[in-house]
Motif scaffolding. Structure first.
Motif: not given
Length: 585
Positions: A495-501, A536-551
């Protein structure tokens, strides 16, 4: 989750149509265009418009109104867009996808309790595997992998031609010429050592003294006759040659890698009497004729103008005759028989199917995957005079070029990777051979392809390294988070994963099992390759827009779960294609 979603949509549509008095035999379920956010759509309103006496959009609205989304688990809402009924996913769909993705077997379908034998490669054991035939083991292995992942009980077979004239010539040459008469082998492996005898024998038969050639031909004919009669001594002579050559060819194929559960020799079906039994049955058929000193089968009723010759004038059987016995054995042992064949074998495959049908077999058990050959651009690879380009040459160059690319990229980054020489060699092997396999399997089999290095090894485009790098990136994120092998104690919450990417990546992950199912049903592993690029394209878009370790907090945990699911999906999808998923690159 895609299959569960589809099944739920099918049930809902069937209920709505039945309630309105419409037939439910064709629900028109399909995936909508990429710009439509729904998971599935139905075009059934087109089919029903005439019966309903109303335009398709009105019929679509009637169907949508008859479906209650509150009664469904994975469908959040049902909307119409012109004549289409669109089904949108619920939060439960995203939760279930994220949860399923935490398992390393993500995408694996339930057992089907149906056995399939996949026969591929089956190159004649006369020497090294040629690059033109490389598509057969690569496609064949991928087809077998996809079927296995889709829940079938799969065996991989290599059918060994050890009874034809080629093997009789090879055996005679091996027993006739001394090694001192031969050139040095091109590689230190069995098939390269043995092929020298075969080439020398053929040269002699073409250019040798007439009397000596006649004597050689008599010995070759005697070997063929001995095999036909099941003579044990002849069989052992030929087997010595076949087994040595085949062992080297197998080593080459393991580099891809492509392995086999069984090497099935065609002499098996001579020695057990099944070929003679097939010949007797063929001769009893009304389509059987004796013409031009040979027994033939007329197949014009199947649209095949060329007769199938099944016994020569000297009484010996042919490859296809023995293959008929081979296929009847497969039909008894397996529910389905899949064969991967080059385009030059299509006539033979059609003749085989027709003959099997005339013999009373259920030919629906037999499925063929026909492929065109691999070409190389002129001047792009060195070619040994008179021998063409071997698969080993291609794989060696792939590894060398991958290493060059790695070193160039390391230099461009102006830093040295903390990797040993062994690590670099491993990465070059994984990336180089993966690039070859991926580039070949990603194309539709029936389309002729020209292999190009710059495309296959492009880290920035639609290639194996591009997808492999996503897996390495996932591993790097999880390593840095200290969760490389972690499995959440509680199911992750999407539910917290609501960004488009984030939503787009979840939707792409959810489609994986549907891709596996369709690839297996249609014997088209290139669909998996297409999916890996989209993932791969979907993951790279997520990686660019959604920081993981800094969240922080729950968002960080949910994003780590999304990375973990992506790692499993990429690894499994690449595995279906026979491409390794490296932890680092």
């Amino acid at each position: 989750m895609f299959i569960a979603f589809r099944d739920e949509v099918a049930d809902a549509l069937s209920g709505a149509l039945s309630g309105a008095g419409y037939p439910t035999d064709d629900l028109g379920i399909e995936q909508p265009p990429s710009d439509v956010p729904a998971v599935l759509a139905s075009s059934v309103a087109f089919r029903l418009a005439g019966e309903a006496g109303a335009p398709p959009p009105r019929v679509a609205g009637e169907i949508a109104d008859a479906i209650d989304p509150d009664s469904l688990t994975y469908v959040d809402r049902v909307e119409t867009q012109g004549p289409y009924v669109n089904f949108h996913p619920s939060e439960a769909y995203f939760d279930a996808t994220l949860s399923a993705g935490q398992d390393e077997s993500f995408g694996h379908l339930d057992p089907r309790r149906e056995s399939v034998v996949v026969e591929h490669t089956s190159a004649n054991p006369t020497g090294p595997v040629h690059v033109g035939r490389a598509r057969n083991p690569i496609i064949g292995d991928a087809v077998a992998n996809v079927l296995d992942f889709a829940g079938y009980d799969v065996e991989r077979h290599y059918y060994v031609n050890d009874a034809g004239r080629q093997m009789a010539v090879f055996t005679w040459a091996y027993e006739t010429f001394e090694e001192s008469e031969l050139p040095e082998p091109e590689r230190d492996r069995a098939e390269y050592e043995m092929v020298r005898y075969y080439r020398r024998g053929n040269e002699f038969l073409e250019e040798g003294p007439e009397a000596e050639v006649e004597a050689a031909e008599a010995e070759i004919a005697a070997i063929m006759q001995g095999l036909e009669e099941g003579d044990e001594a002849t069989y052992e002579r030929v087997s010595e040659v076949v087994d040595r050559v085949l062992s080297g060819m197998h080593e080459c194929l393991l580099r891809l890698p492509a392995d086999f559960d069984e090497f099935v020799k065609e002499t098996r079906f001579i020695r057990d009497g099944s070929t003679d039994e097939v010949v007797d049955r063929l001769q009893d058929l009304p389509e059987s004729v004796y013409e031009e000193d040979a027994w033939q089968l007329e197949l014009s009723e199947y649209g095949i103008e060329k007769n199938l010759v099944f016994v020569r004038s000297d009484g010996t059987s042919l490859y296809t005759t023995r293959d008929l016995a081979h296929h009847e054995w497969k039909f008894e042992a397996f529910d389905r028989a899949v064969t991967v064949l080059g385009e030059d074998h299509k006539l033979q495959a059609d003749q085989l199917r027709a003959a099997l049908d005339l013999l009373g077999n259920d030919v629906s058990q037999l499925e063929n995957v026909i492929y065109s050959y691999v070409n190389l651009p002129e001047g792009k690879m060195s070619t040994r005079a008179g021998t063409g380009v071997d698969l080993d040459d291609l794989l060696d160059e792939a590894v060398a070029r991958a290493r060059e690319e790695y070193e160039k990229r390391a230099e461009d980054r102006l830093r040295e990777d903390d990797l040993t020489e062994t690590d670099v060699e491993r990465i070059a092997e994984v990336v180089g051979i993966g690039a070859v396999r991926y580039d070949i399997v990603s194309k539709q089999p029936t389309k002729s392809i020209t292999f190009r290095w710059d495309e296959a090894l492009d880290f920035e485009a639609q290639s194996a390294p591009y997808v492999q790098y996503v897996h390495a990136r996932c591993c790097g994120i999880l390593d840095e988070a200290g969760e490389a092998g972690a499995v959440p104690e509680e199911p992750p919450d999407a539910s917290t994963l609501d960004a488009p990417e984030e939503r787009e990546l979840l939707l792409t992950l959810a489609r994986f099992e549907g891709v596996v199912e369709r690839s297996a049903d249609e014997l088209e592993p290139h669909r998996v390759a297409t999916y890996t690029r989209e993932l791969a394209e979907a993951f790279n878009a997520f990686y660019r827009e959604c920081p993981v370790l800094r969240a922080d907090g729950e968002l960080r945990e949910a994003r780590l779960a999304l990375v973990r699911a992506s790692r499993h999906a990429v690894a499994n999808a690449l595995g279906l294609l026979g491409v390794a998923a490296p932890d680092s690159m």
